[in-house]
Design a protein around this motif. Structure first.
Motif, short mmCIF file in Angstrom:
data_model
loop_
_atom_site.label_atom_id
_atom_site.label_comp_id
_atom_site.label_asym_id
_atom_site.label_seq_id
_atom_site.Cartn_x
_atom_site.Cartn_y
_atom_site.Cartn_z
N ALA A 1 -44.07 -37.30 -22.10
CA ALA A 1 -44.57 -36.64 -20.89
C ALA A 1 -43.83 -37.11 -19.64
O ALA A 1 -44.42 -37.41 -18.62
N ILE A 2 -42.50 -37.18 -19.73
CA ILE A 2 -41.69 -37.59 -18.59
C ILE A 2 -40.95 -36.37 -18.06
O ILE A 2 -40.17 -35.74 -18.79
N PRO A 3 -41.18 -35.99 -16.80
CA PRO A 3 -40.54 -34.79 -16.25
C PRO A 3 -39.10 -35.05 -15.84
O PRO A 3 -38.64 -36.18 -15.79
N GLY A 4 -38.39 -33.98 -15.49
CA GLY A 4 -37.09 -34.13 -14.86
C GLY A 4 -35.89 -33.88 -15.75
O GLY A 4 -34.77 -33.83 -15.26
N TYR A 5 -36.09 -33.72 -17.06
CA TYR A 5 -34.95 -33.56 -17.94
C TYR A 5 -34.19 -32.27 -17.64
O TYR A 5 -32.96 -32.27 -17.52
N GLN A 6 -34.92 -31.14 -17.52
CA GLN A 6 -34.24 -29.86 -17.34
C GLN A 6 -33.48 -29.81 -16.02
O GLN A 6 -32.39 -29.24 -15.95
N GLU A 7 -34.03 -30.39 -14.98
CA GLU A 7 -33.35 -30.40 -13.69
C GLU A 7 -32.02 -31.14 -13.78
O GLU A 7 -30.99 -30.68 -13.26
N LEU A 8 -32.01 -32.27 -14.48
CA LEU A 8 -30.76 -33.01 -14.65
C LEU A 8 -29.79 -32.27 -15.57
O LEU A 8 -28.58 -32.25 -15.32
N ILE A 9 -30.32 -31.67 -16.63
CA ILE A 9 -29.47 -30.88 -17.53
C ILE A 9 -28.77 -29.77 -16.76
O ILE A 9 -27.56 -29.56 -16.88
N ASP A 10 -29.53 -29.05 -15.93
CA ASP A 10 -28.95 -27.95 -15.15
C ASP A 10 -27.87 -28.45 -14.19
O ASP A 10 -26.82 -27.81 -14.03
N PHE A 11 -28.12 -29.60 -13.57
CA PHE A 11 -27.15 -30.13 -12.61
C PHE A 11 -25.83 -30.48 -13.30
O PHE A 11 -24.75 -30.07 -12.86
N TYR A 12 -25.91 -31.24 -14.39
CA TYR A 12 -24.69 -31.67 -15.05
C TYR A 12 -23.97 -30.51 -15.75
O TYR A 12 -22.74 -30.49 -15.84
N LYS A 13 -24.73 -29.51 -16.21
CA LYS A 13 -24.08 -28.33 -16.78
C LYS A 13 -23.32 -27.56 -15.70
O LYS A 13 -22.23 -27.03 -15.97
N ARG A 14 -23.87 -27.49 -14.49
CA ARG A 14 -23.16 -26.80 -13.41
C ARG A 14 -21.85 -27.50 -13.07
O ARG A 14 -20.82 -26.85 -12.85
N ILE A 15 -21.89 -28.83 -13.02
CA ILE A 15 -20.67 -29.58 -12.74
C ILE A 15 -19.64 -29.34 -13.84
O ILE A 15 -18.45 -29.10 -13.58
N SER A 16 -20.08 -29.40 -15.09
CA SER A 16 -19.19 -29.16 -16.22
C SER A 16 -18.60 -27.76 -16.15
O SER A 16 -17.40 -27.55 -16.39
N ASP A 17 -19.44 -26.77 -15.82
CA ASP A 17 -18.97 -25.38 -15.71
C ASP A 17 -17.87 -25.24 -14.66
O ASP A 17 -16.86 -24.55 -14.88
N LEU A 18 -18.05 -25.88 -13.51
CA LEU A 18 -17.04 -25.80 -12.46
C LEU A 18 -15.69 -26.29 -12.97
O LEU A 18 -14.65 -25.66 -12.76
N LEU A 19 -15.71 -27.42 -13.66
CA LEU A 19 -14.47 -28.02 -14.14
C LEU A 19 -13.83 -27.18 -15.24
O LEU A 19 -12.60 -27.06 -15.32
N ILE A 20 -14.65 -26.59 -16.11
CA ILE A 20 -14.11 -25.81 -17.23
C ILE A 20 -13.56 -24.47 -16.74
O ILE A 20 -12.49 -24.03 -17.18
N VAL A 21 -14.25 -23.81 -15.82
CA VAL A 21 -13.72 -22.57 -15.25
C VAL A 21 -12.40 -22.84 -14.54
O VAL A 21 -11.43 -22.07 -14.67
N ASP A 22 -12.33 -23.94 -13.82
CA ASP A 22 -11.08 -24.30 -13.15
C ASP A 22 -9.97 -24.56 -14.16
O ASP A 22 -8.82 -24.17 -13.96
N THR A 23 -10.31 -25.21 -15.26
CA THR A 23 -9.33 -25.50 -16.31
C THR A 23 -8.79 -24.22 -16.94
O THR A 23 -7.58 -24.08 -17.16
N TYR A 24 -9.67 -23.28 -17.21
CA TYR A 24 -9.28 -22.07 -17.94
C TYR A 24 -8.62 -21.02 -17.05
O TYR A 24 -7.80 -20.24 -17.53
N ILE A 25 -8.98 -20.99 -15.76
CA ILE A 25 -8.53 -19.84 -14.96
C ILE A 25 -7.84 -20.22 -13.66
O ILE A 25 -6.72 -19.78 -13.39
N THR A 26 -8.47 -21.03 -12.80
CA THR A 26 -7.98 -21.13 -11.43
C THR A 26 -7.07 -22.32 -11.16
O THR A 26 -6.07 -22.20 -10.46
N ASN A 27 -7.44 -23.50 -11.63
CA ASN A 27 -6.66 -24.72 -11.40
C ASN A 27 -6.46 -24.99 -9.90
O ASN A 27 -5.37 -25.36 -9.46
#
Length: 364
Positions: free
Chosen positions: A270-296
């Motif tokens: 019963a510890i809250p906060g997991y999804q909020e952290l998951i969403d944050f780190y996934k967004r950071i990962s997404d930024l880096l991966i989109v940059d890797t694949y397309i924009t650089n």
């Protein structure tokens, strides 16, 4: 420049390296309905054997059975549960009446003969015999062909580290570091370079992966049925050109393995906060991966802030149950957001447009 869906797909289709190029094997799992699928539970408080209900795919007869020998049982994964980053087993286990003969990446194996099962694994023997008796076969003698897998290929990589990829509304990839999970309705990937598992798992879970049904269609491998190995073999793989970015993405992948594992157990604690952290780190990962694949062309200030804060020890902290690690990940997030240079970071209009296009489900 406006990056349309077609232009993004065209760019991704031009990436020459594929998942097949960096893999030892890309293969499919077991049939989703099988005589060897068992409902798992504990037969007693301290017993690690399995209390089972066998689901006979031919007769639809449930056979109650307790204490199946644990040496033959493997955790089971399919697309009925969320499998992002961390493997989440279903309520079933899978019986494997085979002996694994070595510990190489590609395994040798042999099936147990009935007399061996009877002597070494009498409960499993009894269950398999009962399944045969429930079937409408004219063959009276109980032989190994009665329980031999129609497709044994997955046994070559049992107990070998792998990525397990399933698909519900989108791709979901989880890293199985022990390789002990048996999976259905999905694809397994054994990489040639084990240091790439975390990075590739992140890519397969990223927003960029939403475009690949279109990429597969253009390459002539799109399937209207279930996800299959031929589709995944064509998955384009790109690596960052800037130093340190692959390591940051791999470290975030470790964070997300830990967070998703803890989220799976969150009801108990019963510890809250997991999804909020998951969403944050996934967004950071997404930024880096989109940059890797397309924009650089990500803002160097952003990359500096991430490199300074997103670090990890060499130990396998992602498989720890230490709740203090959650506090540490919250602190890393706080440090990133409060860094003076983070607030000064700017994204180009092209980059913002690409993210919006990828995340718009209606587009794909």
């Amino acid at each position: 420049m406006f990056w349309s869906k077609d232009y993004i797909v065209e760019r991704l289709s031009e990436i020459p390296r594929t998942l097949e190029d960096i893999s030892i094997e890309v293969f499919e799992g077991v049939p989703p309905t099988n005589d060897f699928l068992q409902k798992a539970g504990l037969s007693s408080e301290n017993c690690t054997d399995v209390s089972c209900v066998c689901r006979d795919s031919h007769t639809n007869v449930s056979i109650e059975q307790a204490s199946i020998e644990k040496e033959l049982m493997y955790p089971y994964v399919d697309d009925s549960v969320l499998n992002e980053f961390a493997v989440q087993s279903t309520q079933y286990q899978f019986m494997v009446p085979y002996k694994i003969l070595d510990n190489n990446i590609r395994k040798e194996y042999r099936i147990f003969q009935p007399e061996e099962l009877k002597a070494e694994f009498p409960v499993a023997y009894k269950q398999l015999l009962e399944i045969k008796q429930q079937s409408e076969t004219e063959e009276d003698e109980f032989v190994s062909t009665d329980y031999r897998f129609e497709n044994e290929s997955f046994l070559r990589y049992i107990n070998t580290p792998k990525i397990i990829i399933t698909s519900n509304s989108r791709l979901q990839a989880s890293y199985d570091p022990t390789g002990k999970h048996v999976f259905a309705n999905g694809v397994g990937v054994v990489l040639g370079d084990p240091t790439l598992y975390l990075y590739v798992t992140a890519v397969l879970n990223s927003s960029i992966a939403r475009a690949f049904p279109e990429v597969w269609s253009r390459k002539g491998v799109q399937s209207r049925s279930k996800l299959n190995s031929q589709m995944l073999k064509r998955f384009p793989v790109a690596f960052p050109k800037k130093d340190g970015i692959e390591n940051i993405i791999s470290t975030i992948s470790r964070y997300l393995i830990y967070l998703n594992r803890q989220k799976q157990m969150a009801k108990a604690y019963a510890i809250p906060g997991y999804q909020e952290l998951i969403d944050f780190y996934k967004r950071i990962s997404d930024l880096l991966i989109v940059d890797t694949y397309i924009t650089n062309d990500l803002d160097p200030k952003l990359l500096d802030v991430l490199a300074e804060n997103i670090t990890a020890s060499d130990g396998g902290f992602e498989y720890s149950d230490d709740i203090n690690l959650l506090i540490g990940l919250q602190e890393i997030k706080k440090n990133i957001l409060s860094a003076p240079d983070f607030g000064k970071c700017r994204f180009s209009n092209e980059f913002t447009n690409i993210l919006a296009t990828l995340k718009n489900n209606a587009v794909w």
